[in-house]
Write a protein that holds these residues in place. Sequence first.
Motif, PDB file in Angstrom:
ATOM      1  N   ALA A 138      27.415  -5.924  31.711  1.00  0.00           N
ATOM      2  CA  ALA A 138      27.645  -6.675  31.537  1.00  0.00           C
ATOM      3  C   ALA A 138      28.087  -6.909  33.323  1.00  0.00           C
ATOM      4  CB  ALA A 138      29.189  -5.124  32.254  1.00  0.00           C
ATOM      5  N   SER A 139      26.997  -7.058  34.222  1.00  0.00           N
ATOM      6  CA  SER A 139      26.679  -7.814  35.574  1.00  0.00           C
ATOM      7  C   SER A 139      26.260  -8.987  35.255  1.00  0.00           C
ATOM      8  CB  SER A 139      26.949  -6.860  36.622  1.00  0.00           C
ATOM      9  OG  SER A 139      25.595  -6.528  36.617  1.00  0.00           O
ATOM     10  N   SER A 140      25.505  -8.734  34.063  1.00  0.00           N
ATOM     11  CA  SER A 140      24.288 -10.007  34.309  1.00  0.00           C
ATOM     12  C   SER A 140      24.870 -11.693  33.715  1.00  0.00           C
ATOM     13  CB  SER A 140      23.773  -9.110  33.760  1.00  0.00           C
ATOM     14  OG  SER A 140      22.574  -8.661  33.645  1.00  0.00           O
ATOM     15  N   SER A 141      25.883 -11.434  33.206  1.00  0.00           N
ATOM     16  CA  SER A 141      26.536 -12.447  33.040  1.00  0.00           C
ATOM     17  C   SER A 141      27.145 -12.674  31.754  1.00  0.00           C
ATOM     18  CB  SER A 141      25.145 -13.570  31.770  1.00  0.00           C
ATOM     19  OG  SER A 141      25.379 -12.650  30.951  1.00  0.00           O
ATOM     20  N   ARG A 142      28.007 -14.082  31.750  1.00  0.00           N
ATOM     21  CA  ARG A 142      29.543 -13.820  30.734  1.00  0.00           C
ATOM     22  C   ARG A 142      29.843 -12.863  29.295  1.00  0.00           C
ATOM     23  NH1 ARG A 142      31.176 -15.775  26.388  1.00  0.00           N
ATOM     24  NH2 ARG A 142      29.155 -17.336  26.714  1.00  0.00           N
ATOM     25  N   SER A 143      28.281 -12.720  28.679  1.00  0.00           N
ATOM     26  CA  SER A 143      28.305 -11.938  27.428  1.00  0.00           C
ATOM     27  C   SER A 143      27.453 -11.111  27.122  1.00  0.00           C
ATOM     28  CB  SER A 143      28.517 -13.612  26.109  1.00  0.00           C
ATOM     29  OG  SER A 143      27.987 -12.876  24.822  1.00  0.00           O
ATOM     30  N   VAL A 144      27.750 -10.524  26.842  1.00  0.00           N
ATOM     31  CA  VAL A 144      27.123  -8.967  26.606  1.00  0.00           C
ATOM     32  C   VAL A 144      25.863  -9.268  25.871  1.00  0.00           C
ATOM     33  CG1 VAL A 144      26.873  -6.721  26.121  1.00  0.00           C
ATOM     34  CG2 VAL A 144      29.023  -7.378  27.520  1.00  0.00           C
ATOM     35  N   LEU A 145      26.332  -9.911  24.243  1.00  0.00           N
ATOM     36  CA  LEU A 145      25.056  -9.833  23.162  1.00  0.00           C
ATOM     37  C   LEU A 145      24.656 -11.338  23.669  1.00  0.00           C
ATOM     38  CD1 LEU A 145      27.905 -10.464  20.573  1.00  0.00           C
ATOM     39  CD2 LEU A 145      26.119  -8.901  20.227  1.00  0.00           C
ATOM     40  N   LEU A 146      24.612 -11.787  24.692  1.00  0.00           N
ATOM     41  CA  LEU A 146      23.742 -13.371  24.926  1.00  0.00           C
ATOM     42  C   LEU A 146      23.090 -12.188  25.818  1.00  0.00           C
ATOM     43  CD1 LEU A 146      26.418 -16.325  25.372  1.00  0.00           C
ATOM     44  CD2 LEU A 146      24.129 -15.827  23.112  1.00  0.00           C
ATOM     45  N   THR A 147      23.603 -11.493  26.592  1.00  0.00           N
ATOM     46  CA  THR A 147      22.847 -11.239  27.512  1.00  0.00           C
ATOM     47  C   THR A 147      21.416 -10.249  27.431  1.00  0.00           C
ATOM     48  OG1 THR A 147      24.362 -11.628  29.441  1.00  0.00           O
ATOM     49  CG2 THR A 147      22.817  -9.399  29.940  1.00  0.00           C
ATOM     50  N   ALA A 148      21.989  -9.319  26.385  1.00  0.00           N
ATOM     51  CA  ALA A 148      20.838  -9.090  25.583  1.00  0.00           C
ATOM     52  C   ALA A 148      19.956  -9.502  24.873  1.00  0.00           C
ATOM     53  CB  ALA A 148      21.920  -7.937  24.489  1.00  0.00           C
ATOM     54  N   ARG A 149      20.289 -10.199  23.796  1.00  0.00           N
ATOM     55  CA  ARG A 149      19.381 -11.575  23.598  1.00  0.00           C
ATOM     56  C   ARG A 149      18.373 -11.913  24.208  1.00  0.00           C
ATOM     57  NH1 ARG A 149      22.455 -16.248  20.815  1.00  0.00           N
ATOM     58  NH2 ARG A 149      23.223 -13.926  19.351  1.00  0.00           N
ATOM     59  N   ARG A 150      18.769 -12.083  25.944  1.00  0.00           N
ATOM     60  CA  ARG A 150      17.663 -12.278  26.834  1.00  0.00           C
ATOM     61  C   ARG A 150      16.915 -12.169  27.104  1.00  0.00           C
ATOM     62  NH1 ARG A 150      22.724 -16.343  28.274  1.00  0.00           N
ATOM     63  NH2 ARG A 150      23.091 -15.121  29.412  1.00  0.00           N
ATOM     64  N   MET A 151      17.432 -10.577  27.448  1.00  0.00           N
ATOM     65  CA  MET A 151      16.601  -9.025  27.710  1.00  0.00           C
ATOM     66  C   MET A 151      15.237  -9.392  26.593  1.00  0.00           C
ATOM     67  SD  MET A 151      19.527  -6.550  27.785  1.00  0.00           S
ATOM     68  CE  MET A 151      17.575  -4.981  27.895  1.00  0.00           C
ATOM     69  N   PRO A 152      13.813  -9.092  28.178  1.00  0.00           N
ATOM     70  CA  PRO A 152      12.525  -8.751  27.309  1.00  0.00           C
ATOM     71  C   PRO A 152      12.463  -8.056  26.290  1.00  0.00           C
ATOM     72  CG  PRO A 152      12.479  -8.484  29.191  1.00  0.00           C
ATOM     73  CD  PRO A 152      13.985  -8.446  29.659  1.00  0.00           C
ATOM     74  N   LYS A 153      11.832  -8.803  24.829  1.00  0.00           N
ATOM     75  CA  LYS A 153      11.152  -7.603  24.398  1.00  0.00           C
ATOM     76  C   LYS A 153      10.830  -6.307  24.844  1.00  0.00           C
ATOM     77  CE  LYS A 153      14.537  -9.637  21.819  1.00  0.00           C
ATOM     78  NZ  LYS A 153      15.929  -8.859  21.494  1.00  0.00           N
ATOM     79  N   PRO A 154      10.476  -4.743  24.494  1.00  0.00           N
ATOM     80  CA  PRO A 154       9.424  -3.787  24.653  1.00  0.00           C
ATOM     81  C   PRO A 154       8.163  -4.928  23.973  1.00  0.00           C
ATOM     82  CG  PRO A 154      10.838  -3.383  23.598  1.00  0.00           C
ATOM     83  CD  PRO A 154      11.449  -4.441  23.652  1.00  0.00           C
ATOM     84  N   THR A 155       6.830  -4.117  24.831  1.00  0.00           N
ATOM     85  CA  THR A 155       5.985  -4.911  24.341  1.00  0.00           C
ATOM     86  C   THR A 155       5.391  -3.446  23.328  1.00  0.00           C
ATOM     87  OG1 THR A 155       4.686  -2.852  25.435  1.00  0.00           O
ATOM     88  CG2 THR A 155       4.785  -5.110  26.984  1.00  0.00           C
ATOM     89  N   ALA A 156       4.850  -4.156  22.179  1.00  0.00           N
ATOM     90  CA  ALA A 156       4.940  -2.644  20.876  1.00  0.00           C
ATOM     91  C   ALA A 156       3.800  -1.464  21.348  1.00  0.00           C
ATOM     92  CB  ALA A 156       3.636  -3.550  19.977  1.00  0.00           C
ATOM     93  N   GLU A 157       3.318  -1.617  23.069  1.00  0.00           N
ATOM     94  CA  GLU A 157       2.779  -0.260  23.115  1.00  0.00           C
ATOM     95  C   GLU A 157       4.125   0.314  23.797  1.00  0.00           C
ATOM     96  OE1 GLU A 157       0.329   1.000  25.854  1.00  0.00           O
ATOM     97  OE2 GLU A 157      -0.073  -0.680  26.127  1.00  0.00           O
ATOM     98  N   VAL A 158       4.940  -0.690  24.269  1.00  0.00           N
ATOM     99  CA  VAL A 158       6.404   0.890  24.964  1.00  0.00           C
ATOM    100  C   VAL A 158       7.270   0.678  23.208  1.00  0.00           C
ATOM    101  CG1 VAL A 158       8.083   0.367  26.108  1.00  0.00           C
ATOM    102  CG2 VAL A 158       6.174  -0.055  26.641  1.00  0.00           C
ATOM    103  N   ALA A 159       7.098   0.320  22.573  1.00  0.00           N
ATOM    104  CA  ALA A 159       7.610   0.306  21.443  1.00  0.00           C
ATOM    105  C   ALA A 159       7.368   1.280  20.411  1.00  0.00           C
ATOM    106  CB  ALA A 159       8.306  -0.974  20.735  1.00  0.00           C
ATOM    107  N   ALA A 160       6.792   1.469  20.781  1.00  0.00           N
ATOM    108  CA  ALA A 160       5.794   2.817  19.649  1.00  0.00           C
ATOM    109  C   ALA A 160       5.655   4.190  20.423  1.00  0.00           C
ATOM    110  CB  ALA A 160       4.021   2.357  19.380  1.00  0.00           C
ATOM    111  N   THR A 161       6.005   3.872  21.706  1.00  0.00           N
ATOM    112  CA  THR A 161       6.263   5.196  22.863  1.00  0.00           C
ATOM    113  C   THR A 161       7.521   6.233  22.893  1.00  0.00           C
ATOM    114  OG1 THR A 161       6.466   4.576  24.474  1.00  0.00           O
ATOM    115  CG2 THR A 161       4.150   4.623  23.868  1.00  0.00           C
ATOM    116  N   PRO A 162       7.682   7.472  22.482  1.00  0.00           N
ATOM    117  CA  PRO A 162       8.691   8.478  21.647  1.00  0.00           C
ATOM    118  C   PRO A 162       9.486   8.051  23.197  1.00  0.00           C
ATOM    119  CG  PRO A 162       6.433   9.383  21.851  1.00  0.00           C
ATOM    120  CD  PRO A 162       6.106   9.071  22.477  1.00  0.00           C
ATOM    121  N   ILE A 163      10.800   8.279  22.997  1.00  0.00           N
ATOM    122  CA  ILE A 163      11.923   7.752  23.557  1.00  0.00           C
ATOM    123  C   ILE A 163      11.926   9.012  24.866  1.00  0.00           C
ATOM    124  CG2 ILE A 163      14.199   7.227  24.659  1.00  0.00           C
ATOM    125  CD1 ILE A 163      13.876   5.293  21.735  1.00  0.00           C
ATOM    126  N   PHE A 164      12.049  10.197  24.364  1.00  0.00           N
ATOM    127  CA  PHE A 164      12.503  11.579  24.210  1.00  0.00           C
ATOM    128  C   PHE A 164      11.755  12.505  24.143  1.00  0.00           C
ATOM    129  CE2 PHE A 164      16.712  10.098  23.177  1.00  0.00           C
ATOM    130  CZ  PHE A 164      17.519   9.916  23.851  1.00  0.00           C
TER     131      PHE A 164
END
Length: 471
Positions: A195-221
């Motif tokens: 909410a605080s980063s820029s005007r559009s939430v969707l555009l802010t999310a699009r600019r967020m760095p994608k998790p690396t393959a290693e991070v994406a493969a690790t469990p969340i919980f």
Amino acid sequence: MPEESVSAEHHVVIIGAGITGLSCAHSLLTAAPHLRVTLLESQPTTGGVIRTSPFAGLPHVDEGSDAFLLRVPFAAQLANDVGLGSQLTSPSSGHASVWRNGLHRLPAGLLLGVPTQLSSLATSRLISPLGKLRAALDLVLPRTSTTSDSIGTYMRRRFGNEVHNMLIDPLVGSIYAADTDHFSLEMVPQLSALASSSRSVLLTARRMPKPTAEVAATPIFGAPLAGMGSLIKATQESVEKLGGTIRLDAHVSSVEPASSNGKYSVHFTANGASETLIANHVVVCSPAKHSAGFFAESAPQVSQLLAQSAHASVVMVALAVPKASLPPTASGSGYLVPKPEQRFITAVSFASQKWAHLNTTDSAILRVSLGRDAMPLHEHSDEELTSFVLADIKRHLLVDLEPTALRITRWKESFPQYRPHHVAHVEHLEKHLAEKMPQVLLAGASFRGIGVPSCVQQGVVSAQKIISSLQ
């Protein structure tokens, strides 16, 4: 206990032996073994709202929280420190659904219900075509102010009512037992950042760095194989092994300055007798509203601020049913029920599908959540709660379930509600407390985060503050 009988060594009294208090004690005694640490717990057991017990032939089924975030390291680190690192497991089924005239899988790319990919939202049958068009307006709308500090106010303006009601509110609400229209945006850091980063939430999310393959493969919980209660048990045993004292059924009545030497008297009753401990530091880890009376005489303004805190009550019902009685649509880890569709149930976890170690019998285990902020149900009888659960599940899954085992756990006033501007409220509260009693600290779910990692972190930070003050 007369003051003269108390040892002159440095004494820390921790009020509340939930995960926050236990982690604080563990951190203190690990870093400074010479300290005298006493935990006072009003209940007959430690753990607070974390509890695990046998159910339906299984030795360990959680009655409250059943996991913690692994990507926020504090709970996982505590598990490692107390010898449970090799016993952690993660969910075997990840996808969840929302019930809206049937079960709909959550769209991909959600961040606590906030869409970050219009393409996945566009293909979801959960949101109507008009709802999808309204959500896309986020791309062109001017910046929305966050001064209301309300998740609902902000997200409805960005994405419209439908996306908020069907996605954002159910996901955030299921974590906090909350009504997001009356819940602090700042207290949910992932959403606050969007909410605080820029005007559009969707555009802010699009600019967020994608998790690396290693991070994406690790469990969340993650969670211990023997349930969340085993983390409590192992931490308690470690605290006691390190020399800490835990007093159960100890009901604190007040905390006040002991004398001009900077110490504090903690008055409590145990086994029908009144006692007093003299402490150099006190850490209050009990729920805010329930802690207000501690300061009624010694710091009235602190007491009044604590008393303003709101807590939601929930009920957790565990069911065991024959696996064959569940329809094929009952897949994945479970489903959420949005507020416009709610009668009693807010969420259902298909626990034996979510956790492989619970999928070892002929029964399917369901963990059903009822009640939330502004919808308390804990005062209903067991018979009424059972009828509510079975009627709602029939409505959702179109089956008449006949449980072979059932367990009802009431968690009265167990979920702190972070009203808008909660952060400022806590800072105001801590300022007044520091003026009156500078060596008394507040920590726990009522203050700076409700999840297990956050509570552990608050316990550790409190311990670090105490140790730093001694150096």
